[in-house]
Design a protein around this motif. Sequence first.
Motif, PDB file in Angstrom:
ATOM      1  N   SER A 113     -31.341  -4.654 -13.853  1.00 60.91           N
ATOM      2  CA  SER A 113     -32.208  -5.583 -14.635  1.00 60.91           C
ATOM      3  C   SER A 113     -33.019  -4.640 -15.641  1.00 60.91           C
ATOM      4  N   ILE A 114     -33.493  -3.429 -15.328  1.00 54.71           N
ATOM      5  CA  ILE A 114     -34.207  -2.692 -16.279  1.00 54.71           C
ATOM      6  C   ILE A 114     -33.374  -2.671 -17.454  1.00 54.71           C
ATOM      7  N   THR A 115     -32.218  -2.186 -17.282  1.00 56.18           N
ATOM      8  CA  THR A 115     -31.152  -2.145 -18.695  1.00 56.18           C
ATOM      9  C   THR A 115     -31.288  -3.421 -19.570  1.00 56.18           C
ATOM     10  N   ALA A 116     -30.901  -4.447 -18.805  1.00 57.64           N
ATOM     11  CA  ALA A 116     -30.772  -5.762 -19.483  1.00 57.64           C
ATOM     12  C   ALA A 116     -32.266  -6.147 -20.136  1.00 57.64           C
ATOM     13  N   GLU A 117     -33.322  -5.911 -19.358  1.00 56.51           N
ATOM     14  CA  GLU A 117     -34.670  -6.204 -20.090  1.00 56.51           C
ATOM     15  C   GLU A 117     -34.834  -5.606 -21.168  1.00 56.51           C
ATOM     16  N   LEU A 168     -34.739  12.424   2.124  1.00 51.66           N
ATOM     17  CA  LEU A 168     -35.986  11.910   1.114  1.00 51.66           C
ATOM     18  C   LEU A 168     -35.731  12.800  -0.379  1.00 51.66           C
ATOM     19  N   ALA A 169     -35.468  14.041  -0.115  1.00 55.82           N
ATOM     20  CA  ALA A 169     -35.048  14.749  -1.281  1.00 55.82           C
ATOM     21  C   ALA A 169     -34.270  14.244  -2.261  1.00 55.82           C
ATOM     22  N   LYS A 170     -33.167  13.842  -1.491  1.00 52.35           N
ATOM     23  CA  LYS A 170     -31.952  13.217  -2.233  1.00 52.35           C
ATOM     24  C   LYS A 170     -32.330  11.865  -2.807  1.00 52.35           C
ATOM     25  N   SER A 171     -32.983  11.248  -2.278  1.00 55.13           N
ATOM     26  CA  SER A 171     -33.303   9.654  -2.911  1.00 55.13           C
ATOM     27  C   SER A 171     -34.333   9.812  -4.025  1.00 55.13           C
ATOM     28  N   PHE A 172     -35.152  11.099  -3.802  1.00 50.17           N
ATOM     29  CA  PHE A 172     -36.063  11.315  -4.906  1.00 50.17           C
ATOM     30  C   PHE A 172     -35.385  11.460  -6.248  1.00 50.17           C
ATOM     31  N   VAL A 173     -34.354  12.385  -6.051  1.00 49.10           N
ATOM     32  CA  VAL A 173     -33.360  12.644  -7.048  1.00 49.10           C
ATOM     33  C   VAL A 173     -32.525  11.448  -7.800  1.00 49.10           C
ATOM     34  N   PHE A 174     -31.901  10.689  -6.532  1.00 54.48           N
ATOM     35  CA  PHE A 174     -31.342   9.357  -7.014  1.00 54.48           C
ATOM     36  C   PHE A 174     -32.387   8.673  -8.016  1.00 54.48           C
ATOM     37  N   SER A 175     -33.695   8.729  -7.460  1.00 58.45           N
ATOM     38  CA  SER A 175     -34.520   7.492  -8.356  1.00 58.45           C
ATOM     39  C   SER A 175     -34.517   8.050  -9.764  1.00 58.45           C
ATOM     40  N   LEU A 176     -34.559   9.572  -9.871  1.00 60.98           N
ATOM     41  CA  LEU A 176     -34.747   9.793 -11.249  1.00 60.98           C
ATOM     42  C   LEU A 176     -33.492   9.653 -12.021  1.00 60.98           C
ATOM     43  N   LEU A 177     -32.620   9.589 -11.545  1.00 59.91           N
ATOM     44  CA  LEU A 177     -31.262   9.660 -12.204  1.00 59.91           C
ATOM     45  C   LEU A 177     -31.162   8.120 -12.390  1.00 59.91           C
ATOM     46  N   VAL A 178     -31.274   7.094 -11.478  1.00 61.37           N
ATOM     47  CA  VAL A 178     -31.026   5.617 -11.837  1.00 61.37           C
ATOM     48  C   VAL A 178     -31.941   5.084 -12.695  1.00 61.37           C
ATOM     49  N   GLY A 179     -33.253   5.713 -12.452  1.00 63.48           N
ATOM     50  CA  GLY A 179     -34.248   5.090 -13.676  1.00 63.48           C
ATOM     51  C   GLY A 179     -34.105   5.813 -15.102  1.00 63.48           C
ATOM     52  N   PHE A 180     -33.877   6.998 -15.296  1.00 60.85           N
ATOM     53  CA  PHE A 180     -33.691   7.577 -16.531  1.00 60.85           C
ATOM     54  C   PHE A 180     -32.332   6.659 -17.262  1.00 60.85           C
ATOM     55  N   ILE A 181     -31.305   6.768 -16.571  1.00 64.48           N
ATOM     56  CA  ILE A 181     -29.964   6.039 -16.902  1.00 64.48           C
ATOM     57  C   ILE A 181     -30.222   4.823 -17.367  1.00 64.48           C
ATOM     58  N   ALA A 182     -30.823   4.060 -16.347  1.00 64.87           N
ATOM     59  CA  ALA A 182     -31.106   2.566 -16.853  1.00 64.87           C
ATOM     60  C   ALA A 182     -32.051   2.427 -18.280  1.00 64.87           C
ATOM     61  N   GLN A 233     -22.576  -0.502 -18.280  1.00 65.72           N
ATOM     62  CA  GLN A 233     -22.593   1.031 -18.355  1.00 65.72           C
ATOM     63  C   GLN A 233     -23.343   1.688 -17.582  1.00 65.72           C
ATOM     64  N   SER A 234     -24.682   1.062 -17.486  1.00 68.57           N
ATOM     65  CA  SER A 234     -25.960   1.763 -16.652  1.00 68.57           C
ATOM     66  C   SER A 234     -25.460   1.581 -15.108  1.00 68.57           C
ATOM     67  N   VAL A 235     -24.790   0.638 -14.607  1.00 69.71           N
ATOM     68  CA  VAL A 235     -24.664   0.706 -13.367  1.00 69.71           C
ATOM     69  C   VAL A 235     -23.564   1.588 -13.034  1.00 69.71           C
ATOM     70  N   VAL A 236     -22.379   1.391 -13.770  1.00 69.84           N
ATOM     71  CA  VAL A 236     -21.411   2.651 -13.725  1.00 69.84           C
ATOM     72  C   VAL A 236     -22.062   3.871 -13.518  1.00 69.84           C
ATOM     73  N   ALA A 237     -22.434   4.318 -14.722  1.00 67.12           N
ATOM     74  CA  ALA A 237     -22.968   5.629 -14.807  1.00 67.12           C
ATOM     75  C   ALA A 237     -23.870   5.906 -13.659  1.00 67.12           C
ATOM     76  N   SER A 238     -24.738   5.318 -13.248  1.00 65.74           N
ATOM     77  CA  SER A 238     -25.646   5.483 -12.184  1.00 65.74           C
ATOM     78  C   SER A 238     -25.037   5.866 -10.697  1.00 65.74           C
ATOM     79  N   ILE A 239     -24.107   4.832 -10.682  1.00 65.06           N
ATOM     80  CA  ILE A 239     -23.395   5.053  -9.167  1.00 65.06           C
ATOM     81  C   ILE A 239     -22.654   6.475  -9.430  1.00 65.06           C
ATOM     82  N   ILE A 240     -21.860   6.836 -10.291  1.00 64.53           N
ATOM     83  CA  ILE A 240     -21.266   8.167 -10.560  1.00 64.53           C
ATOM     84  C   ILE A 240     -22.034   9.314 -10.401  1.00 64.53           C
TER      85      ILE A 240
END
Lengths: 112, 269, 268
Positions: B123-127, B210-224, B244-251
């Motif tokens: 939704s971030i990417t779409a918006e 938690l450390a992992k989820s912090f890393v993931f949050s940066l990845l998802v946020g910046f990719i989106a 693209q955003s969803v696929v790239a984030s999951i990978i």
Amino acid sequence: MKIQVKQESEGLELVELQGDLDFHCSPELREALSKLVDRQASKILIDLKQVGYVDSSGLATFVELFQKMKRYGGKLVLFNLTQSVRSVFEIAKLDSIFKLAQNREEALTLAQ
Amino acid sequence: MTKLESYFGSIGKTTHQFLIEVAKIWQLVTDFFYWAILAPFKGKKSFGREAFSRQLFFMGNESLFIVALVSASVGAVLALQAAYQLKEFGALMYTGALVSVSMARELGPIITAIVIAGRVGASITAELGTMKVQEEVDALVTMGIPPIPFLVVPRILAIIIMLPSLTVLSYAIGILGGYLISTTSLGIGSEVYLQESFDALVAKDLMTGLAKSFVFSLLVGFIAIYTGLGVRGGAEGVGRATTQSVVASIIAIIVADGICTAVFYYVFP
Amino acid sequence: MSEPVIEIRNVQKWFGERRVLTGVNVDVHEGETLVIMGGSGCGKSTLLRAIIGLMHPEEGSIKIFGQDMASATDDEKNEIRKKFGMLFQGSALFNSLTVGENVALPLKEHTDLDDDIINIIVKVKLELVGLTGFESLKPFEISGGMKKRVALARAIALDPKIVFYDEPGAGLDPITASVIDHLIMDLSKKLKMTSVVVTHEMTSAFRIADRIIVLQQGKVVAEGGPEAIRKSDHPYVKQFIHGEIDGPISFKESRDSYLKGIFGDEEI
């Protein structure tokens, strides 16, 4: 912008403004005017002779003052407006709502 | 000869494109840190607090239920699968330990991140993509409002806070799912299960997760955000970018998970 | 004549190999309404985006209020941007905000005014564009013409000295387009603003312009008052005004490049 507030007589405040009234100084004017509103000044006359330019924020500041004074039955008169300042009121279609006087004498009569 | 040339030429072009892309992402990341951390000290308006809290609420509201549902299911499935194997060795009582440790170290962070990538990232990417194609981003710039603090910072900050919080929730609900299935249909005693769950779980497991989820949050946020602001070509472009955003984030999440796990395994044994 | 508020000198802009602006020189004077006219792809939108600093020309300089946009720092640019407004082709209202919040946005971001004062300003601006009472609607709840008017109210929120308009009539029916034109004329006159309008619509251009410049392939080919432009002998201008198919603008690619496109480089 220079703001001078003089109490002419009981309940009659004279505010003299000097300089341009724009986004930067209208908060300052608003503060000065709200002090008068707080003590429920029944008549406020504002001299705009030395004001060359009033922007939307200045206009809005006067509108707010007008509303607040109306609530307690006070009277607001603006006088000595230059043509360009008067046109700001005209464009916003507020020249008929506000009491705009040519000079001090007329302002005093309008405030009666 | 020409074939060889064009072959290397195309490699060169692709690499060049890739490097430009990397440079742009790097620019976005540094801009974010500038506006989120440095700018307030320079007396600038840093970012919209209103927008930040709105984003926070939106992200939580959007994904709370799905995260809970998926985590409960995964916890239950994990308990069943573990019990199936552990029973052979007469070690059924360790089911709780297995569920809680794998939820904390691995599954909680990754499930939550994938749900967020699908719900929030998309939704971030779409918006932002829609704002880009409708010239809203240009409008911000011409109004003298820099888009980074206005659009990017609130979203990244919200996701940095929301993703780890939802991960903690995911731990809890995953363990609950495992608990419910174990006590009702696997015949493990309620006390034994909980005892084992919390005995096995050490602070390091939680921190790893938690450390992992912090890393993931940066990845998802910046990719989106990057894909959203890079949209070209109208409504179709927005759709393409969202996928693209969803696929790239999951990978990115799965690859980063591998790297993080390795780092935690070898560097902090 | 007074000092120009916008000074464009020898501006050139490339998109890859293609040169879109080939040395444009324009002065915009205080208080005038300048229309930049030309067909699609003549470079008029690019010129506008260059003036407001959304893209930078490879060569030449653009000065607004005497300050060079290309060499200005981000902070300086944002200061200049507070002094002009821009009406985008598609209005570019923020869909997540109400009409009132859209108009209030520049005021909230750039001034320390109290919310009550901002609300009054928003009401005044909406009255100026004839939309009193629409504050709490969302952009998707109003028509295209109304959106344009809200966008105009937002563009003049900070009492700018210059307003830019990108195809103000685009996507509107002729009546609504003429309403917007009259609004532009009315506001420019009343608020003593300088207006720069980019358009390809002839009626609109002749209606609102004090001065017109015609761009063709990234170059100014004609300049003057509406009457002078109407009587211009320049073949492109004539063709453009009368909408003729024959003339300097060809609708056919040259035969050579057409055949080349089909058969490649081989000799035929």
